[in-house]
Design an enzyme around this catalytic site. Structure first.
Site, PDB file in Angstrom:
ATOM      1  CE1 TYR A  21     -33.808   0.546   9.188  1.00 51.53           C
ATOM      2  CE2 TYR A  21     -32.641  -0.175   7.505  1.00 51.53           C
ATOM      3  CZ  TYR A  21     -33.432  -0.214   8.694  1.00 51.53           C
ATOM      4  OH  TYR A  21     -34.101  -1.648   9.233  1.00 51.53           O
ATOM      5  CD  GLU A  58     -35.015  -0.804  12.201  1.00 51.21           C
ATOM      6  OE1 GLU A  58     -35.853  -0.558  11.353  1.00 51.21           O
ATOM      7  OE2 GLU A  58     -35.749  -0.981  13.423  1.00 51.21           O
TER       8      GLU A  58
END
Length: 422
Positions: free
Chosen positions: A144, A232
């Site tokens: 992530y 993101e």
């Protein structure tokens, strides 16, 4: 939802605006395929892919881009998260499918033009106008990565986690020790040391370390150059050929930078936004749609917030935030009324004007003209005070409109709540 989480990770505190729904900040949000194209232009590794909007385009893409692929990833394109676990109103489960090449046309046809409901869209869902066909990568590890703006460090904050491809909210709650945060000095920019800390947080297993550091630096440069408020990537992944790849990305951009990011802002998809907010933006009004029953038209953001609070205090719920500003024209007031009355949930309208720069007579004239153009089916409570208040009240009185007048904000809110319940 993701922005709220990043705010918690960065500062452990949330402002009122941060608690509101995602679209309320009115920051440009682009589709996944657009983000992939943007990253590719900045030298960031992304999967090969193409967005299509019809079955003919699906056939063409498969022939030109995936002639020898045995499997292809078919991704519905909406501006909301949770697509993989979403459900189409037609009954199809999942907005992301990995299918054999000969099944791509069929699954894409079941997505295009259909409504996809996810945990972030609300029950109304969002229409899928395009699907993104992407190559199926052989991923050996999923991580992530995100960059957001951090109040505490007054600059960009890079967030990394060695586990990705799943809900970062759950990971942050259950395993906060896995979350690595690297604040970046806005004046110095990202250094090799900063990028190395991020890579250490990602803990890649096979990707080349130096190449990964360069990818992180390119992502930061993109974030700054394009005036992003959020970048993101979930997952940022390692492939079997030892590459670090942005497998899925979400972008938000600062609307205040629209004047210098004209190419990016042409990517806006108004069909994915609240039509009331789109109309308000075109009229240069500050509007945020909510879920209450009392429509509000106020001048000044602070007074608008106070109006919403006092409505809540009296047992009502505001249907919107609407600040007409200090220089609103009569036509803007008319447009504001059109937006308020287009909301079927609105049972009453509260106009609260404290005239300083904004003159009460302009508001009053706008209300009268709006009533001529829009059939008002709900009660309207008006509280005017300040510059040209007498002229404003006279205009309203001479219009023969049925209005509920109020002496002060408390009185106005109480009357609006009562009117909405009747």
């Amino acid at each position: 939802m993701v922005r709220e989480l990043l705010g918690k990770l960065a500062t452990r505190s949330l402002s009122f605006a941060g608690k509101c729904q995602q679209q309320q900040l009115r920051r440009l949000n682009i589709h996944e395929y657009q983000g992939a194209e943007l990253m590719g232009k900045h030298g960031i590794n992304v999967p090969k892919g193409m967005a299509v909007g019809s079955i003919d385009e699906v056939r063409k893409a498969m022939h030109e881009m995936f002639p020898s692929q045995s499997e292809v990833v078919v991704k519905s394109q909406i501006l909301a998260g949770g697509r993989g676990l979403g459900t189409f109103k037609s009954g199809l489960q999942g907005g992301v499918h990995i299918v054999k090449s000969d099944q791509v046309e069929g699954i894409a046809g079941k997505m295009l033009g259909q409504i996809l409901v996810t945990k972030q869209t609300g029950p109304q869902g969002k229409i899928v106008s395009k699907v993104y066909l992407a190559e199926k990568l052989s991923l050996v590890n999923e991580m992530y990565f995100a960059i957001t703006l951090d109040r505490a460090s007054a600059g960009p904050l890079i967030i990394a986690c060695k586990k990705g491809g799943t809900s970062i909210e759950d990971l942050a709650e259950k395993h906060p020790e896995l979350i690595v945060k690297v604040p970046i000095d806005i004046f110095t920019g990202i250094t090799d040391e900063d990028a190395a800390k991020v890579v250490d947080g990602l803990s890649p297993k096979v990707a080349d370390r130096n190449s990964s550091i360069e990818q992180v630096k390119k992502l930061y440069e993109l974030f700054c150059k394009c005036d992003c408020t959020l970048l993101e990537i979930n997952p940022i992944a390692e492939t079997s050929d030892n590459q670090l790849v942005a497998a899925d990305a979400k972008f938000n951009f600062d609307d205040n930078a629209a004047f210098r990011q004209k190419e990016i802002f042409t990517l806006r998809d108004p069909t994915q936004e609240d039509p009331r907010e789109v109309a308000a933006a075109e009229a240069d009004l500050n509007y945020i749609g909510l879920d209450g029953e009392i429509g509000c038209m106020v001048n000044g953001a602070g007074l608008a917030m106070a109006t919403m609070d006092i409505i809540k205090l009296h047992g009502g719920t505001p249907a919107n935030f609407l600040d007409v500003g200090g220089n609103a024209s009569e036509s803007q007031v008319v447009e504001a009324f059109k937006i308020l009355t287009s909301d079927e949930k609105v049972k009453a309208i509260l106009v609260n004007i404290f005239g300083g720069i904004m003159k009460c007579d302009v508001i009053a004239s706008g209300i009268v003209n709006a009533a001529k153009q829009v059939q008002l089916k709900v009660p309207v409570v008006v509280r005017l005070e300040g510059t040209n208040v007498d002229q404003g009240k006279r205009i309203l009185k001479e219009s023969s409109m049925t209005l509920i007048t109020a002496e002060d904000l408390d009185d106005a809110a109480e009357k609006a709540v009562k009117a909405s319940a009747s």
